[in-house]
Scaffold this active site. Structure first.
Site, PDB file in Angstrom:
ATOM      1  N   HIS A 108     -39.241 -17.302  33.663  1.00 51.47           N
ATOM      2  CA  HIS A 108     -40.179 -18.121  32.712  1.00 51.47           C
ATOM      3  C   HIS A 108     -41.272 -18.604  33.462  1.00 51.47           C
ATOM      4  O   HIS A 108     -41.333 -19.048  34.596  1.00 51.47           O
ATOM      5  CB  HIS A 108     -39.604 -19.558  32.092  1.00 51.47           C
ATOM      6  CG  HIS A 108     -38.323 -19.072  31.440  1.00 51.47           C
ATOM      7  ND1 HIS A 108     -38.144 -18.292  30.366  1.00 51.47           N
ATOM      8  CD2 HIS A 108     -36.881 -19.764  31.705  1.00 51.47           C
ATOM      9  CE1 HIS A 108     -36.754 -18.298  30.149  1.00 51.47           C
ATOM     10  NE2 HIS A 108     -36.188 -19.320  30.804  1.00 51.47           N
ATOM     11  N   ARG A 120     -37.820 -11.021  30.822  1.00 51.68           N
ATOM     12  CA  ARG A 120     -36.586 -10.263  31.222  1.00 51.68           C
ATOM     13  C   ARG A 120     -36.697  -9.426  32.586  1.00 51.68           C
ATOM     14  O   ARG A 120     -37.695  -8.547  32.640  1.00 51.68           O
ATOM     15  CB  ARG A 120     -36.056  -9.264  30.061  1.00 51.68           C
ATOM     16  CG  ARG A 120     -34.590  -8.941  30.548  1.00 51.68           C
ATOM     17  CD  ARG A 120     -33.955  -8.186  29.358  1.00 51.68           C
ATOM     18  NE  ARG A 120     -34.032  -9.114  28.015  1.00 51.68           N
ATOM     19  CZ  ARG A 120     -34.922  -8.541  27.089  1.00 51.68           C
ATOM     20  NH1 ARG A 120     -35.662  -7.527  27.137  1.00 51.68           N
ATOM     21  NH2 ARG A 120     -34.868  -9.482  25.954  1.00 51.68           N
TER      22      ARG A 120
END
Length: 291
Positions: free
Chosen positions: A68, A163
């Protein structure tokens, strides 16, 4: 407010399950009660946006490896907060693992664009986990929950996820899920430690797991009747039941919370009484405000 998760994210907003406000959403309560519900500093900092995302993860298969962005990157690219988070392992299969960071912090991050089954074990750091383990995962740290892990997750409210790797899985048409390699390379940071919390449980007392600018999380082992005073705390408080069950009483109103359930206590609450013969609760609040 009692629920399995606590979320103010659009299309996934928590609802009150019973009591006076049954059927109201988390966002409804924030709009109608503001600082009485969230706390004055939280309203001043986040407005009417609930600042945390609280949920339970029950991984039947390996979850995708992700990272993140921090607040700065998230603001610049998504007009959003970043996502710092933590896990508390509630249960796990024997030899279950998590991915936590890079195996070599000096590794050229460009290798994240060429991960496959033959080199994945050389790139990611993995750790075996057991019940009671707790991990702090700051924004920028690569991570993934492995198969056979049940975890409580506490994080900043953000839906920004990059991802990195999805274990070479394909759908029925043979297509792999999209990866966000370029963004992941920019977001990934090096961290020297695993982030595992070092704490000692004490019956009927709280022990700190994480204390950062985004949230504070303590574990509270309840083995009798106990009262907690929150008059000097300018924040809502969340209790996640991670083991057993406990009665939670506020102003003569009692709710029973069991493993996998969550209760949110408004900021204007003076005190809470707990009664249990053996339960563990995560106590979560915000009181740093350095954003």
């Amino acid at each position: 407010m009692k629920a399995g998760k606590i979320s103010g994210v659009e299309d996934n907003i928590s609802m009150v399950s019973n009591g006076l406000y049954k059927g109201k959403s988390l966002n409804d309560l924030i709009k109608s009660h503001k600082s009485e519900f969230l706390g004055k500093k939280n309203i001043d900092t986040f407005g009417e946006h609930f600042p945390l995302l609280i949920k339970f993860l029950d991984a039947k298969t390996n979850l995708s490896v992700q990272v993140h962005p921090d607040d700065e990157m998230a603001k610049a690219h998504h007009n959003s907060f970043g996502k710092t988070e933590m896990w508390y392992i509630m249960n796990s299969d024997e030899d279950a693992e998590i991915v936590l960071g890079l195996k070599d912090n000096e590794l050229d991050k460009n290798v994240l664009g060429d991960i496959n089954a033959s080199n994945v074990n050389d790139i990611f750091n993995t750790e075996q986990v057991k019940q009671g383990d707790s991990y702090f995962i700051p924004a920028g740290k690569i991570h993934a929950i492995g198969a056979g892990v049940l975890a409580a997750e506490i994080q900043q409210t953000s839906d920004i996820t990059y991802r990195v790797y999805d274990w070479d899985r394909t759908d029925v048409n043979g297509n792999q899920r999209d990866l966000h390699t370029e963004a992941a390379i920019k977001a990934t940071k090096s961290f020297p430690s695993t982030g595992k919390s070092n704490y000692q449980l004490e019956a009927d007392k709280t022990s700190n797991l994480v204390d950062c600018e985004y949230f504070t999380t303590n574990i509270f082992e309840v083995k009798s009747n106990q009262k907690r005073d929150y008059r000097n705390l300018d924040s809502f408080v969340i209790f996640m039941c991670v083991e057993g069950s406990a009665e939670v009483t506020i102003d003569n109103v009692t709710e029973t919370v069991t493993m996998g359930e969550t209760i949110l206590i408004p900021a204007n609450t003076d005190s809470v009484t707990f009664n249990s013969e053996g339960s563990k609760l995560l106590e979560v609040f915000i009181d740093k405000f350095v954003l």
